[in-house]
Design a protein around this motif. Structure first.
Motif, PDB file in Angstrom:
ATOM      1  N   ARG A 157       0.834  -1.206   0.000  1.00 15.70           N
ATOM      2  CA  ARG A 157       0.000   0.000   0.000  1.00 15.70           C
ATOM      3  C   ARG A 157       0.864   1.250   0.000  1.00 15.70           C
ATOM      4  O   ARG A 157       0.532   2.230  -0.626  1.00 15.70           O
ATOM      5  N   GLY A 158       2.003   1.206   0.720  1.00 14.11           N
ATOM      6  CA  GLY A 158       2.843   2.376   0.860  1.00 14.11           C
ATOM      7  C   GLY A 158       3.850   2.551  -0.261  1.00 14.11           C
ATOM      8  O   GLY A 158       4.471   3.583  -0.376  1.00 14.11           O
ATOM      9  N   GLY A 159       4.029   1.590  -1.103  1.00 13.69           N
ATOM     10  CA  GLY A 159       5.022   1.624  -2.168  1.00 13.69           C
ATOM     11  C   GLY A 159       5.577   0.229  -2.371  1.00 13.69           C
ATOM     12  O   GLY A 159       5.339  -0.672  -1.590  1.00 13.69           O
ATOM     13  N   LEU A 160       6.306   0.060  -3.418  1.00 11.45           N
ATOM     14  CA  LEU A 160       6.861  -1.256  -3.722  1.00 11.45           C
ATOM     15  C   LEU A 160       8.009  -1.577  -2.783  1.00 11.45           C
ATOM     16  O   LEU A 160       8.858  -0.727  -2.527  1.00 11.45           O
ATOM     17  N   PRO A 161       8.041  -2.813  -2.246  1.00 16.07           N
ATOM     18  CA  PRO A 161       9.187  -3.175  -1.405  1.00 16.07           C
ATOM     19  C   PRO A 161      10.456  -3.245  -2.241  1.00 16.07           C
ATOM     20  O   PRO A 161      10.399  -3.407  -3.453  1.00 16.07           O
ATOM     21  N   ASP A 162      11.574  -3.127  -1.588  1.00 15.68           N
ATOM     22  CA  ASP A 162      12.846  -3.149  -2.312  1.00 15.68           C
ATOM     23  C   ASP A 162      13.469  -4.535  -2.309  1.00 15.68           C
ATOM     24  O   ASP A 162      14.679  -4.687  -2.316  1.00 15.68           O
ATOM     25  N   ARG A 163      12.608  -5.565  -2.274  1.00 18.23           N
ATOM     26  CA  ARG A 163      13.088  -6.943  -2.346  1.00 18.23           C
ATOM     27  C   ARG A 163      12.032  -7.783  -3.051  1.00 18.23           C
ATOM     28  O   ARG A 163      10.873  -7.388  -3.160  1.00 18.23           O
ATOM     29  N   TYR A 164      12.447  -8.947  -3.531  1.00 16.27           N
ATOM     30  CA  TYR A 164      11.487  -9.870  -4.125  1.00 16.27           C
ATOM     31  C   TYR A 164      10.693 -10.541  -3.010  1.00 16.27           C
ATOM     32  O   TYR A 164      11.187 -10.737  -1.903  1.00 16.27           O
ATOM     33  N   LEU A 165       9.454 -10.897  -3.312  1.00 15.97           N
ATOM     34  CA  LEU A 165       8.561 -11.493  -2.334  1.00 15.97           C
ATOM     35  C   LEU A 165       8.650 -13.018  -2.370  1.00 15.97           C
ATOM     36  O   LEU A 165       8.874 -13.606  -3.425  1.00 15.97           O
ATOM     37  N   THR A 166       8.439 -13.629  -1.230  1.00 17.02           N
ATOM     38  CA  THR A 166       8.451 -15.082  -1.104  1.00 17.02           C
ATOM     39  C   THR A 166       7.009 -15.607  -1.161  1.00 17.02           C
ATOM     40  O   THR A 166       6.060 -14.829  -1.020  1.00 17.02           O
ATOM     41  N   PRO A 167       6.832 -16.916  -1.323  1.00 15.42           N
ATOM     42  CA  PRO A 167       5.474 -17.472  -1.238  1.00 15.42           C
ATOM     43  C   PRO A 167       4.794 -17.156   0.101  1.00 15.42           C
ATOM     44  O   PRO A 167       3.589 -16.924   0.146  1.00 15.42           O
ATOM     45  N   ASP A 168       5.564 -17.114   1.177  1.00 14.84           N
ATOM     46  CA  ASP A 168       4.993 -16.731   2.476  1.00 14.84           C
ATOM     47  C   ASP A 168       4.450 -15.306   2.443  1.00 14.84           C
ATOM     48  O   ASP A 168       3.385 -15.026   2.993  1.00 14.84           O
ATOM     49  N   ASP A 169       5.198 -14.400   1.808  1.00  7.05           N
ATOM     50  CA  ASP A 169       4.731 -13.019   1.673  1.00  7.05           C
ATOM     51  C   ASP A 169       3.424 -12.957   0.888  1.00  7.05           C
ATOM     52  O   ASP A 169       2.486 -12.251   1.271  1.00  7.05           O
ATOM     53  N   ILE A 170       3.368 -13.704  -0.217  1.00 10.11           N
ATOM     54  CA  ILE A 170       2.168 -13.703  -1.063  1.00 10.11           C
ATOM     55  C   ILE A 170       0.979 -14.242  -0.277  1.00 10.11           C
ATOM     56  O   ILE A 170      -0.122 -13.674  -0.312  1.00 10.11           O
ATOM     57  N   ALA A 171       1.194 -15.327   0.463  1.00 13.61           N
ATOM     58  CA  ALA A 171       0.123 -15.900   1.279  1.00 13.61           C
ATOM     59  C   ALA A 171      -0.368 -14.892   2.312  1.00 13.61           C
ATOM     60  O   ALA A 171      -1.579 -14.756   2.530  1.00 13.61           O
ATOM     61  N   GLU A 172       0.542 -14.155   2.914  1.00 12.54           N
ATOM     62  CA  GLU A 172       0.157 -13.164   3.911  1.00 12.54           C
ATOM     63  C   GLU A 172      -0.561 -11.975   3.277  1.00 12.54           C
ATOM     64  O   GLU A 172      -1.573 -11.505   3.798  1.00 12.54           O
ATOM     65  N   ILE A 173      -0.067 -11.515   2.148  1.00  9.61           N
ATOM     66  CA  ILE A 173      -0.690 -10.376   1.473  1.00  9.61           C
ATOM     67  C   ILE A 173      -2.136 -10.680   1.103  1.00  9.61           C
ATOM     68  O   ILE A 173      -3.032  -9.872   1.329  1.00  9.61           O
ATOM     69  N   GLU A 227      -3.923 -13.209   2.310  1.00  6.68           N
ATOM     70  CA  GLU A 227      -4.591 -13.900   3.416  1.00  6.68           C
ATOM     71  C   GLU A 227      -5.138 -15.259   2.978  1.00  6.68           C
ATOM     72  O   GLU A 227      -6.316 -15.583   3.180  1.00  6.68           O
ATOM     73  N   VAL A 228      -4.262 -16.039   2.358  1.00 12.47           N
ATOM     74  CA  VAL A 228      -4.589 -17.397   1.929  1.00 12.47           C
ATOM     75  C   VAL A 228      -3.492 -18.326   2.438  1.00 12.47           C
ATOM     76  O   VAL A 228      -2.380 -17.885   2.740  1.00 12.47           O
ATOM     77  N   PRO A 229      -3.777 -19.626   2.524  1.00  7.61           N
ATOM     78  CA  PRO A 229      -2.717 -20.565   2.904  1.00  7.61           C
ATOM     79  C   PRO A 229      -1.603 -20.603   1.853  1.00  7.61           C
ATOM     80  O   PRO A 229      -1.850 -20.357   0.664  1.00  7.61           O
ATOM     81  N   LYS A 230      -0.403 -20.924   2.291  1.00  2.00           N
ATOM     82  CA  LYS A 230       0.724 -21.004   1.357  1.00  2.00           C
ATOM     83  C   LYS A 230       0.460 -22.048   0.276  1.00  2.00           C
ATOM     84  O   LYS A 230       0.856 -21.863  -0.870  1.00  2.00           O
ATOM     85  N   TYR A 277       0.916 -21.976  -3.957  1.00  2.00           N
ATOM     86  CA  TYR A 277       1.554 -22.986  -4.809  1.00  2.00           C
ATOM     87  C   TYR A 277       0.591 -23.524  -5.861  1.00  2.00           C
ATOM     88  O   TYR A 277       0.985 -23.788  -6.999  1.00  2.00           O
ATOM     89  N   GLN A 278      -0.684 -23.677  -5.497  1.00  2.00           N
ATOM     90  CA  GLN A 278      -1.682 -24.133  -6.472  1.00  2.00           C
ATOM     91  C   GLN A 278      -1.905 -23.080  -7.559  1.00  2.00           C
ATOM     92  O   GLN A 278      -2.041 -23.423  -8.738  1.00  2.00           O
ATOM     93  N   TRP A 279      -1.937 -21.815  -7.174  1.00  2.14           N
ATOM     94  CA  TRP A 279      -2.067 -20.743  -8.168  1.00  2.14           C
ATOM     95  C   TRP A 279      -0.916 -20.821  -9.157  1.00  2.14           C
ATOM     96  O   TRP A 279      -1.115 -20.690 -10.357  1.00  2.14           O
TER      97      TRP A 279
END
Length: 87
Positions: free
Chosen positions: A22-38, A40-43, A47-49
């Motif tokens: 929301r505040g801007g793009l992070p300065d690192r690549y995101l992990t599957p854990d990050d995507i799951a948290e963003i 709000e779905v299981p990890k 992986y299925q996506w």
């Protein structure tokens, strides 16, 4: 320090990846854990996506999957546009 788009970059120590996007793009690549948290779905859903090629595009770095924040942002915009068009 602002990004090339004029949006300040988030600090990599921000605890909530959703706030970072929301505040801007992070300065690192995101992990599957990050995507799951963003999203709000299981990890496992992340992986299925990836397996079904329906989620944000990821790429491999060795044996690890990573996501470019710009690609994740573009995916969210496409999903929002698709929802608006269907309504």
């Amino acid at each position: 320090m602002p990004s090339p788009l004029g949006v300040p970059l988030a600090k990599p120590t921000d605890p909530d990846p959703r706030a970072i996007l929301r505040g801007g793009l992070p300065d690192r690549y995101l992990t599957p854990d990050d995507i799951a948290e963003i999203f709000e779905v299981p990890k496992e859903t992340v992986y299925q996506w990836r397996k079904k090629r329906i989620g944000p595009p990821g790429f491999r770095v060795g044996k690890h999957v990573r996501y470019d924040p710009a690609d994740v942002h573009a995916y969210v915009i496409r999903q929002k546009d698709a929802s608006t068009d269907a309504a």
